[in-house]
Design a protein around this motif. Structure first.
Motif, mmCIF file in Angstrom:
data_model
loop_
_atom_site.group_PDB
_atom_site.id
_atom_site.type_symbol
_atom_site.label_atom_id
_atom_site.label_comp_id
_atom_site.label_asym_id
_atom_site.label_seq_id
_atom_site.Cartn_x
_atom_site.Cartn_y
_atom_site.Cartn_z
ATOM 1 N N ALA A 1 3.828 -12.741 -56.304
ATOM 2 C CA ALA A 1 4.181 -14.074 -55.797
ATOM 3 C C ALA A 1 3.163 -15.110 -56.262
ATOM 4 C CB ALA A 1 4.253 -14.039 -54.269
ATOM 5 N N SER B 1 6.832 -18.061 -52.935
ATOM 6 C CA SER B 1 6.568 -17.407 -51.656
ATOM 7 C C SER B 1 6.858 -15.915 -51.813
ATOM 8 C CB SER B 1 7.479 -17.990 -50.571
ATOM 9 O OG SER B 1 8.830 -17.624 -50.830
ATOM 10 N N GLU B 2 6.281 -15.090 -50.937
ATOM 11 C CA GLU B 2 6.508 -13.646 -51.034
ATOM 12 C C GLU B 2 7.980 -13.290 -50.808
ATOM 13 O OE1 GLU B 2 3.732 -11.108 -49.007
ATOM 14 O OE2 GLU B 2 2.017 -12.359 -49.575
ATOM 15 N N LEU C 1 3.434 -7.236 -54.097
ATOM 16 C CA LEU C 1 4.280 -8.398 -53.829
ATOM 17 C C LEU C 1 3.439 -9.669 -53.689
ATOM 18 C CD1 LEU C 1 7.096 -9.513 -53.264
ATOM 19 C CD2 LEU C 1 6.782 -8.898 -50.857
ATOM 20 N N HIS C 2 2.328 -9.568 -52.975
ATOM 21 C CA HIS C 2 1.426 -10.713 -52.796
ATOM 22 C C HIS C 2 0.931 -11.221 -54.149
ATOM 23 C CE1 HIS C 2 -2.627 -12.477 -52.373
ATOM 24 N NE2 HIS C 2 -2.112 -13.074 -51.318
#
Length: 280
Positions: free
Chosen positions: A262, A268-269, A258-259
């Motif tokens: 993004a 943003s996450e 996810l990081h």
């Protein structure tokens, strides 16, 4: 690509694996084979876009069409050099009638593995993962306004085609790899592959793509060694997320995915996670 292959022991070298897989007949999904026969019966009504869209949902049929387009270019007297980068482009190159002439009734994965239910299940999981990865890659590319979005979709779909072919041509060896990873969840795929096969499937895949002279862009995008390239990263992260969420979104690796996603999408996450669930 005409021989039926069923390996039960590893081959001695990467070249031996490439030779065996390059010669072997590649089966396709039963629904693809059925759709092709339906379209064959109404060939005059078929266009490259409709046929290409149907084929592009099946990674192994996609692979066969792109490899066949290479043989046409090699035998061409027109000096055509650039490989078509999508199935639709390949169909436009070869024409609808010549396509149906070159591709008769197709062998199916379900028939080839009818005696090996566990392998068919393992292959189904890889195919499902590839389909999800291709949707993620297309969505990432669309968000980034990448003009090669269709190629990124194909690259994600084909990213693990060597693993698919292993389930088809060497199901017992594929099951051994799966069993090793089931017993040790920390064991990396490439380490398990080396232990059972003596090679890594990523190396086999790149060698097969070069043997079949698949499009350079497609070959590069599926090569994780170029992971910092934004297009490669788009596909790499799509494949990684599809692998980590295959059994649900609670895998320990998902926060890292996810990081990175993004960061790729400049979001943003929390916004990236919302988009991912929409894509899924």
């Amino acid at each position: 690509m005409s021989d039926r292959l069923r390996l039960t022991a590893p081959l001695p070298t990467l070249d031996a694996w490439v030779d065996a897989f390059a010669r072997a007949e590649i089966p396709v999904l039963a629904e693809t084979a059925e759709s092709l026969e339906h379209m064959r019966a109404t060939e005059d009504d078929v266009d490259a876009n409709g046929l290409g869209e149907m084929i592009a949902s099946d990674p192994l049929m996609t692979l066969k069409v792109l490899a066949h387009a290479h043989t046409l270019r090699r035998g061409s007297s027109t000096g055509l050099r650039a490989a078509p980068e999508t199935v639709t482009g390949a169909l436009v190159l070869m024409g609808i009638t010549p396509f149906f002439r070159a591709f008769g009734p197709q062998p199916t994965l379900e028939d080839v593995l009818s005696d090996h239910e566990a392998a068919l299940l393992g292959l189904s999981r890889v195919l499902q993962r590839a389909e999800r990865a291709s949707r993620y890659a297309l969505a990432f590319a669309a968000h980034r306004a990448d003009p090669d979005a269709a190629i990124l979709h194909s690259a994600a779909l084909l990213h693990d085609f060597a693993e698919m072919l292993l389930w088809v041509h060497a199901p017992d060896l594929a099951l051994q790899i799966a069993a090793l990873q089931e017993a040790d969840r920390q064991l990396r795929s490439n380490a398990a592959q080396r232990q059972v096969l003596g090679i890594e499937l990523a190396d086999l895949e790149q060698a097969l793509m070069k043997r079949w002279q698949l499009p350079e862009l497609l070959t590069r995008i599926t090569n994780d060694k170029h992971e910092r390239d934004p297009q490669v990263r788009c596909v790499y992260l799509a494949v990684r997320l599809a692998r980590h969420t295959a059994r649900g979104w609670d895998d320990a690796a998902v926060p890292d995915d996810l990081h990175d996603i993004a960061e790729l999408l400049n979001l943003s996450e929390s916004h990236a996670l919302k988009l991912l669930h929409e894509f899924d």
